[in-house]
Enzyme design. Structure first.
Site, PDB file in Angstrom:
ATOM      1  N   HIS A 128      33.179  76.936  53.781  1.00  0.00           N
ATOM      2  CA  HIS A 128      34.051  77.284  52.650  1.00  0.00           C
ATOM      3  C   HIS A 128      33.346  78.221  51.656  1.00  0.00           C
ATOM      4  CE1 HIS A 128      36.537  74.215  54.502  1.00  0.00           C
ATOM      5  NE2 HIS A 128      35.434  73.478  54.572  1.00  0.00           N
ATOM      6  N   GLU A 177      33.543  70.664  48.103  1.00  0.00           N
ATOM      7  CA  GLU A 177      32.780  70.792  49.349  1.00  0.00           C
ATOM      8  C   GLU A 177      31.939  72.072  49.382  1.00  0.00           C
ATOM      9  OE1 GLU A 177      35.224  70.753  52.838  1.00  0.00           O
ATOM     10  OE2 GLU A 177      33.532  70.990  54.215  1.00  0.00           O
ATOM     11  N   HIS A 215      29.358  71.118  56.797  1.00  0.00           N
ATOM     12  CA  HIS A 215      30.573  70.707  56.093  1.00  0.00           C
ATOM     13  C   HIS A 215      30.433  69.305  55.519  1.00  0.00           C
ATOM     14  CE1 HIS A 215      33.436  73.960  57.271  1.00  0.00           C
ATOM     15  NE2 HIS A 215      32.436  74.195  58.109  1.00  0.00           N
ATOM     16  N   GLU A 270      29.410  67.296  59.819  1.00  0.00           N
ATOM     17  CA  GLU A 270      30.247  66.747  58.738  1.00  0.00           C
ATOM     18  C   GLU A 270      29.433  65.646  58.069  1.00  0.00           C
ATOM     19  OE1 GLU A 270      33.116  67.729  57.602  1.00  0.00           O
ATOM     20  OE2 GLU A 270      34.232  68.735  59.211  1.00  0.00           O
TER      21      GLU A 270
HETATM   22 ZN   LIG Z   1      34.832  71.815  55.631  1.00  0.00          ZN
END
Ligand SMILES: [Zn+2]
Length: 281
Positions: free
Chosen positions: A10, A24, A79, A144
């Site tokens: 992002h 995030e 992420h 993640e």
């Molecule tokens: Zn993400």
């Protein structure tokens, strides 16, 4: 030089998941910067590039184009999860492709090391059809790291100490997967009798112990698994000779020939024959 492309997920107009006072995009950037710092300051021969260095909008295509045109050896997309849950999970591309076994092998090292460093609940090693995994032409995985919408994970993600552990997990996992060498400064290198002294840079002559050379990548990976069972970490070197490509399994890279010879003896005891390749960089 090992080229590691790290992609903080992002950024800019795309904040990613937002909850508990965290965005995030900011957390992933902090982790990616720490990965770069740790990898480049603690290991020889590793260069880390990021897909962004600030709060900028970067499309998915730009991210994979950057990594492909640089010729990265490894792509890691960082992420933070959301959607109800807790802990850590990772992804590789779910299609069929020639480097899949190696991709999964590297991912496993990184995944396991992050879980170990952070104490996150292990949600499993997964596969998905994500752009950054599908469109990259090198080993690629996506991590993640905790759930931003879980109060407990989020409070941990606010601590710099946890971000440091997440980053260190990424680096140590990759280091084990590829057999990176720790920088020798600071003493306790572990291996005996290194002849310290001049020119502590990463350039120079290395004696690499080649334990098999294969035309077929999967055979080379099979050898790596056999070596791993016998307690030897290794990495693959793509070697081109007279227009043909060989995958060479390197079980150690040493500045001192005597250390390479010792490794050969240890390999011999487990039944592996090897030869020494003199490598200059
Ligand atoms: Zn993400």
């Amino acid at each position: 030089m090992f080229k590691w492309f790290v992609d903080p997920g992002h950024g800019g107009r795309d904040p990613g998941a937002v909850a508990n006072g965290l965005q995030e995009k900011n957390v992933t950037l902090k982790i990616a910067k720490k990965i770069k710092k740790i990898a480049e300051s603690e290991f020889d021969g590793v260069e880390v590039r990021l897909s962004r260095y600030a709060d900028e909008t970067v499309s998915l295509k730009e991210r994979t184009d950057q990594a492909n045109s640089w010729g990265a050896d490894l792509f890691t997309s960082v992420h933070i999860n959301a959607g109800g849950g807790t802990g850590f999970e990772s992804f590789i591309y779910n299609g069929n492709y020639s480097g899949k076994a190696q991709t999964d092998r590297v991912r496993s090292f990184v995944h396991d090391e992050i879980v170990k460093q952070t104490g996150f609940r292990d949600r499993g090693k997964k596969q998905a059809n994500f752009h950054v995994l599908r469109e990259t032409r090198m080993t690629a995985h996506l991590t993640e790291n905790g759930f931003i919408d879980n109060a407990s994970d989020a409070s941990k993600l606010k601590s710099d100490a946890l971000l440091e552990k997440i980053a260190r997990g990424h680096v140590l996992g990759a280091a084990r997967a590829y057999g990176w060498k720790k920088k020798s400064s600071g003493g306790s290198s572990g291996s005996s009798g290194s002849g310290s002294g001049s020119g502590s840079s990463s350039s120079g002559t290395y004696y690499r112990v080649v334990t098999g050379s294969f035309k077929n990548r999967s055979n080379a990976e099979k050898r790596q698994q056999e070596l791993k069972k016998a307690g030897f970490e290794s990495f693959l070197d793509v070697y081109k000779h007279k227009g043909e490509t060989f995958y060479r399994v390197i079980t150690g890279s040493f500045k001192e020939r005597t250390n390479a010879n010792k490794r050969q003896e240890a390999l011999q005891k487990k039944g592996f024959t090897s030869f020494i390749d003199v490598f200059k960089k």
